[in-house]
Motif scaffolding. Structure first.
Motif, PDB file in Angstrom:
ATOM      1  N   ILE A 162       1.289  -1.705   0.233  1.00 47.82           N
ATOM      2  CA  ILE A 162       0.209  -0.034  -0.509  1.00 47.82           C
ATOM      3  C   ILE A 162       0.952   1.548  -0.472  1.00 47.82           C
ATOM      4  CG2 ILE A 162      -1.403   1.405   1.224  1.00 47.82           C
ATOM      5  CD1 ILE A 162      -3.118  -1.509   1.876  1.00 47.82           C
ATOM      6  N   GLN A 163       2.074   1.188   0.509  1.00 51.84           N
ATOM      7  CA  GLN A 163       2.353   2.860   0.724  1.00 51.84           C
ATOM      8  C   GLN A 163       3.278   2.831  -0.297  1.00 51.84           C
ATOM      9  OE1 GLN A 163       5.018   2.611   4.989  1.00 51.84           O
ATOM     10  NE2 GLN A 163       6.502   3.609   3.397  1.00 51.84           N
ATOM     11  N   THR A 164       4.018   1.534  -1.240  1.00 52.46           N
ATOM     12  CA  THR A 164       5.133   2.032  -2.503  1.00 52.46           C
ATOM     13  C   THR A 164       3.773   1.371  -3.210  1.00 52.46           C
ATOM     14  OG1 THR A 164       5.454  -0.681  -2.090  1.00 52.46           O
ATOM     15  CG2 THR A 164       7.298   0.935  -1.072  1.00 52.46           C
ATOM     16  N   GLU A 165       2.473   1.037  -3.520  1.00 51.90           N
ATOM     17  CA  GLU A 165       1.984   0.880  -4.244  1.00 51.90           C
ATOM     18  C   GLU A 165       2.898  -0.091  -5.979  1.00 51.90           C
ATOM     19  OE1 GLU A 165       0.633   4.394  -6.592  1.00 51.90           O
ATOM     20  OE2 GLU A 165      -0.600   4.649  -4.746  1.00 51.90           O
ATOM     21  N   ASN A 166       3.564  -1.021  -5.191  1.00 51.39           N
ATOM     22  CA  ASN A 166       4.739  -2.143  -5.813  1.00 51.39           C
ATOM     23  C   ASN A 166       4.139  -3.235  -4.771  1.00 51.39           C
ATOM     24  OD1 ASN A 166       6.170  -3.599  -6.599  1.00 51.39           O
ATOM     25  ND2 ASN A 166       8.395  -3.052  -5.429  1.00 51.39           N
ATOM     26  N   TYR A 167       2.880  -4.178  -6.036  1.00 52.32           N
ATOM     27  CA  TYR A 167       2.373  -5.438  -6.018  1.00 52.32           C
ATOM     28  C   TYR A 167       3.671  -6.228  -6.476  1.00 52.32           C
ATOM     29  CZ  TYR A 167      -1.506  -2.616  -6.357  1.00 52.32           C
ATOM     30  OH  TYR A 167      -2.668  -1.296  -6.092  1.00 52.32           O
ATOM     31  N   THR A 168       4.662  -6.048  -6.891  1.00 61.58           N
ATOM     32  CA  THR A 168       5.572  -7.039  -7.234  1.00 61.58           C
ATOM     33  C   THR A 168       6.027  -8.001  -6.038  1.00 61.58           C
ATOM     34  OG1 THR A 168       6.416  -6.055  -8.569  1.00 61.58           O
ATOM     35  CG2 THR A 168       7.807  -7.811  -7.867  1.00 61.58           C
TER      36      THR A 168
END
Length: 266
Positions: A162-168
């Motif tokens: 959620i903080q980074t918006e990085n779903y990886t």
């Protein structure tokens, strides 16, 4: 659960997710002692996950349909983690790999949480492994152990994503994910009840049927996941690209090897 109590004493701002973890851990402990119905377990799981979502502002950040999908996704991961706890060392080793990767990200890439909130489950996993990572284990995680650490890990992963918006970063659970998803598909093809106990996970075939040492199977699972964690961290890229580089080959290996190993059993 003891690690969670220490964590909330030192960092009371995390009382909501820790309270949720204690709820889900307690009901899992009760289920270890007396078998509970699926409805009772689901009620407490929903309650615990709701507290987690409130803390992470999920209901404010996402539309209702995504929030509902996340309920299914998170509860599914928690139960999948529990399903994978079937041989000595696998839960502890795998948890150390995931938590270690998260702590590396926390220190070196993006600070997303107090470091203690990762150190405590790492220490708890090490203590558990001292008694569990051996040919004849002196203790087992049970539902209370596997479900609790799964809840803690999904809390950390969701906060990071959620903080980074990085779903990886969800690929930190790729190895378990492949085994669980393809085993479910396999059991559906066999027209089995996927909620009943079974021995069709890939690690179960290696350990129980092929007679591989439990500790070696656990190390293999942890090593493969460590390799994927390293790829995600060292070679950041789009989710679909990282998925193709990591999870797709793992899936193809699973599909190719499992029938051959099962054929040897017959």
């Amino acid at each position: 659960m003891f690690g969670a109590l220490v964590a909330v004493i030192m960092h009371n701002e995390f009382w909501l997710p820790i309270f949720g973890m204690l709820i889900i851990g307690t009901i899992s402990f009760v289920d270890d002692r007396i078998s509970l119905s699926n409805k009772i377990r689901l009620f407490f799981h929903l309650t615990a996950v709701s507290l987690l979502f409130i803390f992470l502002n999920v209901f404010q950040l996402f539309p209702i349909w995504i929030s509902l999908t996340l309920y299914v996704f998170v509860i599914g991961i928690i139960n999948a983690y529990n399903f994978m706890d079937g041989i000595n060392g696998i839960t502890g080793i795998y948890s150390l790999v995931v938590l270690g990767g998260l702590q590396y990200v926390n220190y070196n890439i993006t600070e997303f949480i107090e470091v203690d909130m990762i150190w405590f489950p790492i220490l708890a996993s090490l203590v558990f492994l001292f008694f569990n990572f051996r040919r004849k284990a002196k203790c087992f995680a049970g539902d209370v152990g596997s479900v609790s650490v799964a809840f803690w890990i999904i809390f950390l992963l969701l906060k990071l994503i959620i903080q980074t918006e990085n779903y990886t970063y969800i690929l930190f659970l790729a190895v378990y994910g492949v085994d669980v998803v393809f085993t479910i598909i396999h059991r559906l093809m066999l027209k089995e009840n996927i909620f009943e106990a079974h021995r069709l996970h890939f690690y179960q075939i290696l350990a129980n049927d092929q007679k591989w040492e439990h500790v070696w199977v656990s190390l293999i699972y942890g090593s493969i996941q460590l390799f994927i964690v390293a790829i995600v961290i060292l070679f950041p890229g789009k989710f679909y690209l990282m998925f193709l580089l990591t999870t797709l080959p793992l899936s193809l290996i699973y599909i190719y090897l499992k029938p051959k190993l099962m054929f040897k059993i017959d």
